[in-house]
Write an enzyme that holds these catalytic residues in place. Sequence first.
Site, PDB file in Angstrom:
ATOM      1  N   LYS A  25     -14.009 -45.568  63.559  1.00  0.00           N
ATOM      2  CA  LYS A  25     -12.772 -46.040  63.087  1.00  0.00           C
ATOM      3  C   LYS A  25     -13.074 -46.346  61.417  1.00  0.00           C
ATOM      4  CE  LYS A  25      -9.524 -46.473  66.225  1.00  0.00           C
ATOM      5  NZ  LYS A  25      -8.169 -46.211  66.045  1.00  0.00           N
ATOM      6  N   ALA A  62     -12.813 -49.521  56.022  1.00  0.00           N
ATOM      7  CA  ALA A  62     -11.810 -48.567  55.380  1.00  0.00           C
ATOM      8  C   ALA A  62     -10.633 -49.500  55.412  1.00  0.00           C
ATOM      9  CB  ALA A  62     -11.579 -47.439  56.301  1.00  0.00           C
ATOM     10  N   LEU A  66      -4.296 -49.538  61.015  1.00  0.00           N
ATOM     11  CA  LEU A  66      -2.951 -49.541  61.159  1.00  0.00           C
ATOM     12  C   LEU A  66      -2.447 -49.318  62.517  1.00  0.00           C
ATOM     13  CD1 LEU A  66      -2.248 -47.298  58.099  1.00  0.00           C
ATOM     14  CD2 LEU A  66      -2.244 -49.935  58.249  1.00  0.00           C
ATOM     15  N   GLY A 109      -8.064 -53.976  53.230  1.00  0.00           N
ATOM     16  CA  GLY A 109      -8.784 -55.182  54.046  1.00  0.00           C
ATOM     17  C   GLY A 109     -10.147 -55.201  53.801  1.00  0.00           C
ATOM     18  N   GLU A 112     -10.887 -56.778  50.673  1.00  0.00           N
ATOM     19  CA  GLU A 112     -10.492 -58.310  50.692  1.00  0.00           C
ATOM     20  C   GLU A 112     -11.494 -58.781  51.363  1.00  0.00           C
ATOM     21  OE1 GLU A 112      -5.850 -59.064  51.137  1.00  0.00           O
ATOM     22  OE2 GLU A 112      -6.638 -57.700  52.895  1.00  0.00           O
ATOM     23  N   GLU A 132      -2.246 -50.232  49.969  1.00  0.00           N
ATOM     24  CA  GLU A 132      -1.232 -50.841  50.534  1.00  0.00           C
ATOM     25  C   GLU A 132       0.149 -50.606  49.579  1.00  0.00           C
ATOM     26  OE1 GLU A 132      -4.739 -53.356  51.974  1.00  0.00           O
ATOM     27  OE2 GLU A 132      -4.091 -52.187  49.874  1.00  0.00           O
ATOM     28  N   ARG A 135       1.734 -47.614  50.763  1.00  0.00           N
ATOM     29  CA  ARG A 135       2.370 -47.300  52.081  1.00  0.00           C
ATOM     30  C   ARG A 135       3.197 -48.436  52.512  1.00  0.00           C
ATOM     31  NH1 ARG A 135      -4.064 -47.500  54.153  1.00  0.00           N
ATOM     32  NH2 ARG A 135      -4.376 -45.264  54.007  1.00  0.00           N
TER      33      ARG A 135
END
Length: 258
Positions: A25, A62, A66, A109, A112, A132, A135
């Site tokens: 993932k 990554a 979602l 993220g 972040e 983001e 999207r």
Amino acid sequence: MNQNSDIHFEMRGDIAVIRLTRPTKRNALNDALIASLRHIFENLPDNAKAAVIAGDGDHFCAGLDLSDLKERDAGQGMHHSRSWHYALERLQYGPVPVIAALHGAVVGGGLELASACHIRVADESTFYALPEGTRGIFVGGGGAVRIPRLIGVARMTDMMMTGRVYNAVDGERAGFAQYLVPNGTSFDKAFELAQRIGSNAPLTNYALMNVLPRIAEQPADQGFITESMMSAIAQAAPEAKKRVQDFLEGRAAKVQKS
């Protein structure tokens, strides 16, 4: 310490090593993984002096998974965002300095998470993005506060508005990372730094993690007072007195040109 198979914790001597273990993932973050990060940093062993965060596989992280994004009303969305804030605050203002070993994707993220660490080491495969904006969503894990402190508001705005991606070289120049190393060596460099940092006086490391960032946000007159108080507290510690004495008596290394 951790029951989540998507994250691995171990102690290597006095260095805590935390690895994201969702390579299929691209180490995307979900709520369970964030909760595990919070738990780890709230329960570090007493002998931990520093920590390294890395990711298995081809990428550091990554971003948000979602598939974990649920339908929420505004209130639920706010509380969800705050749960990430609480977790990453445990990292940023926790008991030990944290070094991020970056490679591949450091996106959304993942960026972040990296921005909550105290030092970032990137290898040449690293790239940075904040998708983001394209999207239809907004950062919610503390990125709006931490990322502009690294690269400035204008660069972050550009990234979110246009989908701009920074490669490793441009990212280091922009301020995403403090170190840029050859492919496959970011963990080794991060671990080396963690060992060096872990040998510092604990009170000095605490001041750098918890006091310096707050001084930087204070008006100058308040910052000077806070600095004076922290300086007085640090130099009064027995360990600081011994280190200064060792230097004065020739038992400590002098600063050398690298």
